[in-house]
Design a protein around this motif. Structure first.
Motif, PDB file in Angstrom:
ATOM      1  N   TYR A  58       0.833  -1.101  -0.062  1.00 40.74           N
ATOM      2  CA  TYR A  58      -0.002   0.181  -0.067  1.00 40.74           C
ATOM      3  C   TYR A  58       0.970   1.116  -0.095  1.00 40.74           C
ATOM      4  O   TYR A  58       2.147   0.967   0.410  1.00 40.74           O
TER       5      TYR A  58
ATOM      6  N   GLN B  20       0.814   5.646   0.877  1.00 39.54           N
ATOM      7  CA  GLN B  20       0.057   6.865   1.423  1.00 39.54           C
ATOM      8  C   GLN B  20       0.872   7.873   1.140  1.00 39.54           C
ATOM      9  O   GLN B  20       1.972   8.318   1.945  1.00 39.54           O
TER      10      GLN B  20
ATOM     11  N   GLY C 140      -0.786  13.131   4.187  1.00 41.91           N
ATOM     12  CA  GLY C 140      -2.111  13.790   4.035  1.00 41.91           C
ATOM     13  C   GLY C 140      -3.202  13.165   3.571  1.00 41.91           C
ATOM     14  O   GLY C 140      -4.200  13.754   3.652  1.00 41.91           O
ATOM     15  N   GLN C 141      -2.892  11.932   2.820  1.00 42.17           N
ATOM     16  CA  GLN C 141      -4.125  11.248   1.885  1.00 42.17           C
ATOM     17  C   GLN C 141      -4.286   9.991   2.501  1.00 42.17           C
ATOM     18  O   GLN C 141      -3.475   9.484   3.758  1.00 42.17           O
ATOM     19  N   LYS C 142      -5.091   9.291   2.198  1.00 44.69           N
ATOM     20  CA  LYS C 142      -5.333   7.995   2.539  1.00 44.69           C
ATOM     21  C   LYS C 142      -4.401   6.828   2.053  1.00 44.69           C
ATOM     22  O   LYS C 142      -3.853   7.028   1.110  1.00 44.69           O
ATOM     23  N   VAL C 143      -4.593   5.784   2.827  1.00 42.34           N
ATOM     24  CA  VAL C 143      -3.694   4.569   2.416  1.00 42.34           C
ATOM     25  C   VAL C 143      -4.396   3.974   1.248  1.00 42.34           C
ATOM     26  O   VAL C 143      -5.676   3.503   1.384  1.00 42.34           O
TER      27      VAL C 143
ATOM     28  N   PHE D 270      -4.110   1.092  -1.943  1.00 46.69           N
ATOM     29  CA  PHE D 270      -3.832  -0.363  -2.248  1.00 46.69           C
ATOM     30  C   PHE D 270      -2.982  -0.181  -3.606  1.00 46.69           C
ATOM     31  O   PHE D 270      -3.252   0.457  -4.429  1.00 46.69           O
TER      32      PHE D 270
ATOM     33  N   MET E  69       4.783   7.314   1.460  1.00 46.63           N
ATOM     34  CA  MET E  69       5.093   6.289   2.472  1.00 46.63           C
ATOM     35  C   MET E  69       4.623   5.116   1.741  1.00 46.63           C
ATOM     36  O   MET E  69       3.397   4.970   1.476  1.00 46.63           O
TER      37      MET E  69
ATOM     38  N   PHE F 118       3.820   0.998   2.414  1.00 41.21           N
ATOM     39  CA  PHE F 118       3.791   0.072   3.592  1.00 41.21           C
ATOM     40  C   PHE F 118       3.475  -1.243   2.882  1.00 41.21           C
ATOM     41  O   PHE F 118       2.755  -1.521   2.064  1.00 41.21           O
TER      42      PHE F 118
ATOM     43  N   GLY G 274       3.814  -3.230   8.023  1.00 39.45           N
ATOM     44  CA  GLY G 274       5.092  -2.783   8.433  1.00 39.45           C
ATOM     45  C   GLY G 274       5.161  -1.285   8.851  1.00 39.45           C
ATOM     46  O   GLY G 274       4.105  -0.602   8.828  1.00 39.45           O
ATOM     47  N   ALA G 275       6.153  -0.761   9.276  1.00 41.55           N
ATOM     48  CA  ALA G 275       6.358   0.441   9.875  1.00 41.55           C
ATOM     49  C   ALA G 275       6.431   1.641   8.669  1.00 41.55           C
ATOM     50  O   ALA G 275       6.467   2.687   8.804  1.00 41.55           O
TER      51      ALA G 275
ATOM     52  N   ARG H 259       9.720   5.271   3.614  1.00 43.69           N
ATOM     53  CA  ARG H 259       9.379   6.690   3.215  1.00 43.69           C
ATOM     54  C   ARG H 259      10.054   7.068   2.199  1.00 43.69           C
ATOM     55  O   ARG H 259      11.423   7.222   2.098  1.00 43.69           O
TER      56      ARG H 259
END
Lengths: 117, 111
Positions: free
Chosen positions: A35, A37, A40-43, A45, A89, A91, A109-110, A113
């Motif tokens: 995924y 991100q 400021g936006q959504k996660v 797919f 970012m 993920f 995961g964390a 970036r």
């Protein structure tokens, strides 16, 4: 508690360069995901992977993107020629599958970036 | 395609109060709905899952409801604490089975 690990935590690259983001999913999980991100936006797919092949990919996941599970433990996302808009970012997530009732709970995961200059 | 709507405005509440966050979806009712917590710069962390035949689910100070008629889920945190401050994401499987996320609602609990 088992966790999904991602490297690097932060990568800065020049536009047009290739980037590989790495993930080690939870060892007994069968389904793997990327995924992203944007700040400021959504996660969103990107792609799902099962049984050594892509199950589904989004419109974002164009020919510049590829995934691989090279050695049975790592799961990588490659961006061949990065663009400014790839800055986000990223993920990695894994799941044990759609067990009883079809529920698919993801462990993330964390994140890595990526900054494209 | 399925769309998820969460209040994008931050929710500010006083410590000890109950926080209530809303998730609405637009199309078919999913078989289950999930809530995740996301801290700044971190990945989402799974909190709770509720199935379509369950009206309510609880876990410690968390409670989730699921109303398939209203196409809505409510997420409650009782006796909120400053440590509960985070962004809370609603997620459900779309028609192909992949998990999609709402924008998230940021909760700020003031001491």
């Amino acid at each position: 508690e088992p966790e999904v690990t991602q490297t690097p935590s932060h990568q800065v690259t020049q536009m047009g360069q290739e980037v590989i983001l790495r993930c080690v999913p939870i060892s007994n999980h069968l389904y793997f995901y990327w995924y992203r991100q944007i700040l400021g936006q959504k996660v969103e797919f990107l792609v799902s992977f099962y049984n050594n092949e892509i199950s589904e990919k989004s419109e974002i996941f164009d020919d510049q993107f590829s995934v691989e599970r090279p050695d049975g433990s790592n799961f990588t996302l490659k961006i061949r020629s990065t663009k400014l808009e790839d800055s986000a970012m990223y993920f990695c997530a894994s799941s044990g599958g759609t067990g009883g009732g079809g529920a698919n709970v993801l462990t993330f995961g964390a994140g890595s970036r990526l900054t494209v200059l | 395609s399925q769309k998820i709507e969460q209040n994008s405005e931050a929710l500010n509440i006083q410590e000890g109060k109950t926080a209530t966050l809303t998730c609405n979806y637009t199309n078919y009712s999913p078989a289950y709905l999930q809530w995740y917590r996301q801290d700044p710069g971190r990945g989402p962390v799974f909190l709770l899952l509720i199935r379509e035949n369950e009206k309510e689910k609880r876990k410690e100070r968390l409670k989730v409801t699921f109303d398939t008629t209203l196409k809505q889920s409510l997420f409650h945190i009782t006796a909120s604490q400053p440590a509960d401050s985070a962004t809370y994401l609603c997620a459900l499987a779309d028609n192909t089975g992949k998990l999609i996320f709402g924008q998230g609602t940021t909760l700020q609990v003031k001491p």
